[in-house]
Design an enzyme around this catalytic site. Structure first.
Site, short mmCIF file in Angstrom:
data_model
loop_
_atom_site.label_atom_id
_atom_site.label_comp_id
_atom_site.label_asym_id
_atom_site.label_seq_id
_atom_site.Cartn_x
_atom_site.Cartn_y
_atom_site.Cartn_z
N ASP A 30 0.85 -1.19 0.00
CA ASP A 30 0.00 0.00 0.00
C ASP A 30 0.89 1.25 0.00
OD1 ASP A 30 -3.23 0.48 0.96
OD2 ASP A 30 -1.84 2.19 1.06
N GLY A 91 -15.04 3.16 4.01
CA GLY A 91 -13.66 3.55 3.71
C GLY A 91 -13.15 3.08 2.37
N GLN A 92 -14.02 2.48 1.54
CA GLN A 92 -13.53 2.05 0.22
C GLN A 92 -13.31 3.26 -0.67
OE1 GLN A 92 -16.03 -0.70 -2.01
NE2 GLN A 92 -14.34 -1.21 -3.41
N HIS A 98 -10.15 -5.49 -3.17
CA HIS A 98 -8.79 -5.71 -2.68
C HIS A 98 -8.85 -6.07 -1.20
CE1 HIS A 98 -9.88 -1.46 -2.45
NE2 HIS A 98 -9.22 -1.44 -1.30
N LEU A 99 -7.97 -6.96 -0.83
CA LEU A 99 -7.85 -7.37 0.57
C LEU A 99 -6.65 -6.66 1.16
CD1 LEU A 99 -8.54 -9.22 2.96
CD2 LEU A 99 -7.21 -11.02 1.85
P1 AMP Z 1 -9.64 1.28 0.17
O1 AMP Z 1 -9.66 2.63 0.83
O2 AMP Z 1 -10.06 0.14 1.02
O3 AMP Z 1 -10.38 1.33 -1.17
O4 AMP Z 1 -8.12 0.99 -0.17
C1 AMP Z 1 -7.43 1.57 -1.21
C2 AMP Z 1 -6.00 1.55 -0.82
O5 AMP Z 1 -5.22 1.77 -1.99
C3 AMP Z 1 -5.60 2.66 0.16
O6 AMP Z 1 -5.09 2.07 1.34
C4 AMP Z 1 -4.54 3.46 -0.60
O7 AMP Z 1 -3.50 3.90 0.23
C5 AMP Z 1 -4.07 2.46 -1.62
N1 AMP Z 1 -3.51 3.04 -2.82
C6 AMP Z 1 -4.02 4.06 -3.56
N2 AMP Z 1 -3.24 4.29 -4.64
C7 AMP Z 1 -2.22 3.40 -4.58
C8 AMP Z 1 -1.08 3.12 -5.39
N3 AMP Z 1 -0.82 3.84 -6.51
N4 AMP Z 1 -0.24 2.12 -5.03
C9 AMP Z 1 -0.49 1.40 -3.91
N5 AMP Z 1 -1.55 1.60 -3.10
C10 AMP Z 1 -2.39 2.59 -3.42
#
Ligand code: AMP
Ligand code: ZN
Length: 112
Positions: A30, A91-92, A98-99
């Site tokens: 992440d 929080g999505q 994704h897990l």
């Molecule tokens: P969610 O908030 O559950 O949808 O998780 C999305 C996750 O993606 C968050 O924890 C972000 O920090 C992560 N994220 C967003 N952009 C990137 C990226 N370019 N590379 C890696 N992680 C990312």
């Protein structure tokens, strides 16, 4: 899906810190880690959110969880939390299933 951040990461169009890849699963760190170890395990198939996981995807998602455990072991975290956020209120922010795997620190319950 062309407009999806994680589809672009899986395709290699956006760089990522890759931890694992096979024909149907991709895992990477992440970009904003919420724990000393924080990585995401993602099906290559675009499924927009956990609620959209279909019966045909059950084996895929089961394997995704199993692989998450194997990567966690490789990363040296014995205790960890697995999280699927479903919907903005939970929080999505990226609408490709994704897990989250978080570990390396004590976790509180319930989550905020
Ligand atoms: P969610 O908030 O559950 O949808 O998780 C999305 C996750 O993606 C968050 O924890 C972000 O920090 C992560 N994220 C967003 N952009 C990137 C990226 N370019 N590379 C890696 N992680 C990312
Ligand atoms: Zn996608």
């Amino acid at each position: 899906m062309t407009d999806c951040l994680f589809c672009k990461i899986i395709a290699g169009d956006i760089p990522s810190d890759k931890l694992y890849e096979d024909e149907e699963i991709y895992a990477f760190r992440d970009i904003h880690p919420q724990a000393p170890v924080h990585f995401l395990v993602v099906p290559k198939k675009h499924i927009s959110c956990p609620a959209e996981i279909g019966g045909d995807d059950e084996q895929l998602i089961g394997r995704l969880i199993r692989i998450a455990g194997h990567i966690a072991e490789k990363e040296g975290i014995e205790h960890y939390r697995l999280v699927f956020n479903n919907g903005e209120g939970a929080g999505q922010t990226v609408f490709h299933v994704h897990l989250h795997v978080l570990g390396g620190r004590a976790m509180t319950w319930p989550p905020g």
